[in-house]
Design an enzyme around this catalytic site. Structure first.
Site, PDB file in Angstrom:
ATOM      1  N   TYR A  43       0.579  -1.413  -0.151  1.00 28.81           N
ATOM      2  CA  TYR A  43       0.053   0.217   0.007  1.00 28.81           C
ATOM      3  C   TYR A  43       0.810   1.316  -0.063  1.00 28.81           C
ATOM      4  CZ  TYR A  43      -4.193  -2.534   0.262  1.00 28.81           C
ATOM      5  OH  TYR A  43      -5.265  -3.516  -0.233  1.00 28.81           O
ATOM      6  N   GLY A  45       2.855   3.701  -1.525  1.00 26.59           N
ATOM      7  CA  GLY A  45       3.284   4.039  -3.005  1.00 26.59           C
ATOM      8  C   GLY A  45       2.072   4.414  -3.627  1.00 26.59           C
ATOM      9  N   GLY A  47      -1.005   3.350  -5.671  1.00 24.23           N
ATOM     10  CA  GLY A  47      -2.005   2.181  -5.783  1.00 24.23           C
ATOM     11  C   GLY A  47      -1.875   1.271  -4.454  1.00 24.23           C
ATOM     12  N   HIS A  63      -4.408   5.093   4.959  1.00 22.88           N
ATOM     13  CA  HIS A  63      -4.172   6.444   4.646  1.00 22.88           C
ATOM     14  C   HIS A  63      -4.922   6.582   3.137  1.00 22.88           C
ATOM     15  CE1 HIS A  63      -1.996   9.647   2.226  1.00 22.88           C
ATOM     16  NE2 HIS A  63      -2.468  10.317   3.371  1.00 22.88           N
ATOM     17  N   ASP A  64      -4.722   5.439   2.493  1.00 24.15           N
ATOM     18  CA  ASP A  64      -5.420   5.150   1.256  1.00 24.15           C
ATOM     19  C   ASP A  64      -7.120   5.124   1.606  1.00 24.15           C
ATOM     20  OD1 ASP A  64      -3.210   4.837  -0.099  1.00 24.15           O
ATOM     21  OD2 ASP A  64      -3.465   2.749  -0.757  1.00 24.15           O
ATOM     22  N   ASP A 105      -3.339  12.893   6.228  1.00 27.85           N
ATOM     23  CA  ASP A 105      -1.837  12.908   6.182  1.00 27.85           C
ATOM     24  C   ASP A 105      -1.370  12.784   7.274  1.00 27.85           C
ATOM     25  OD1 ASP A 105      -2.120  12.803   3.320  1.00 27.85           O
ATOM     26  OD2 ASP A 105      -1.372  15.061   3.340  1.00 27.85           O
TER      27      ASP A 105
END
EC number: 3.1.1.4
Length: 138
Positions: A43, A45, A47, A63-64, A105
């Site tokens: 996860y 980076g 995508g 975070h995604d 973030d």
């Protein structure tokens, strides 16, 4: 100058306002986000698929998911207001959407700090086959 050009190329195509996120990660963990987290696990980076490989990779998964819940602005392009106070980040501004991105973030930067001990070089640049299993829901 060449280093700046390489850094700019590396930042292309990666999620979020990377400069602000990079500064948050550096402030909270003492590490460069680009160097340590740009190609880590399934996860961290660009995508993300499969199962998070460890607690550090889970920081990126969360975070995604956090970015996926933001509506009303684009987390990939937004510039938000924040300040750093002692060992914390304070998100500011009057725009709720931008503040939400900042909080995503901020949470990831704190997660990286809190999980420095879980970072394992074996998860750097993992083969894509490792991340092919079905992703867990956010």
């Amino acid at each position: 100058m060449r280093t700046l050009w390489i850094m700019a190329v590396l930042l292309l195509g990666v999620k979020g306002n990377l400069l602000q996120f990079e500064l948050m990660i550096k402030k909270m963990s003492g590490r460069s986000g680009i160097r340590w987290y740009s190609d880590y696990g399934c996860y961290c980076g660009k995508g993300g698929h499969g199962q998070p490989q460890d607690a550090t990779d889970r920081c990126c998964f969360v975070h995604d998911c956090c970015y996926g819940k933001v509506s009303g602005c684009d987390p990939k392009m937004a510039f938000y207001k924040y300040s750093s106070d002692n060992n914390d980040i304070v998100c500011g501004g009057n725009n709720p959407c931008l503040k939400e991105i900042c909080e995503c973030d901020r949470a990831a930067a704190i997660c990286f700090r809190d999980n420095l001990s879980t970072y394992d070089n074996k998860y750097w640049n993992v083969p894509s086959e490792t991340c092919q299993v079905e992703s867990e829901p956010c």
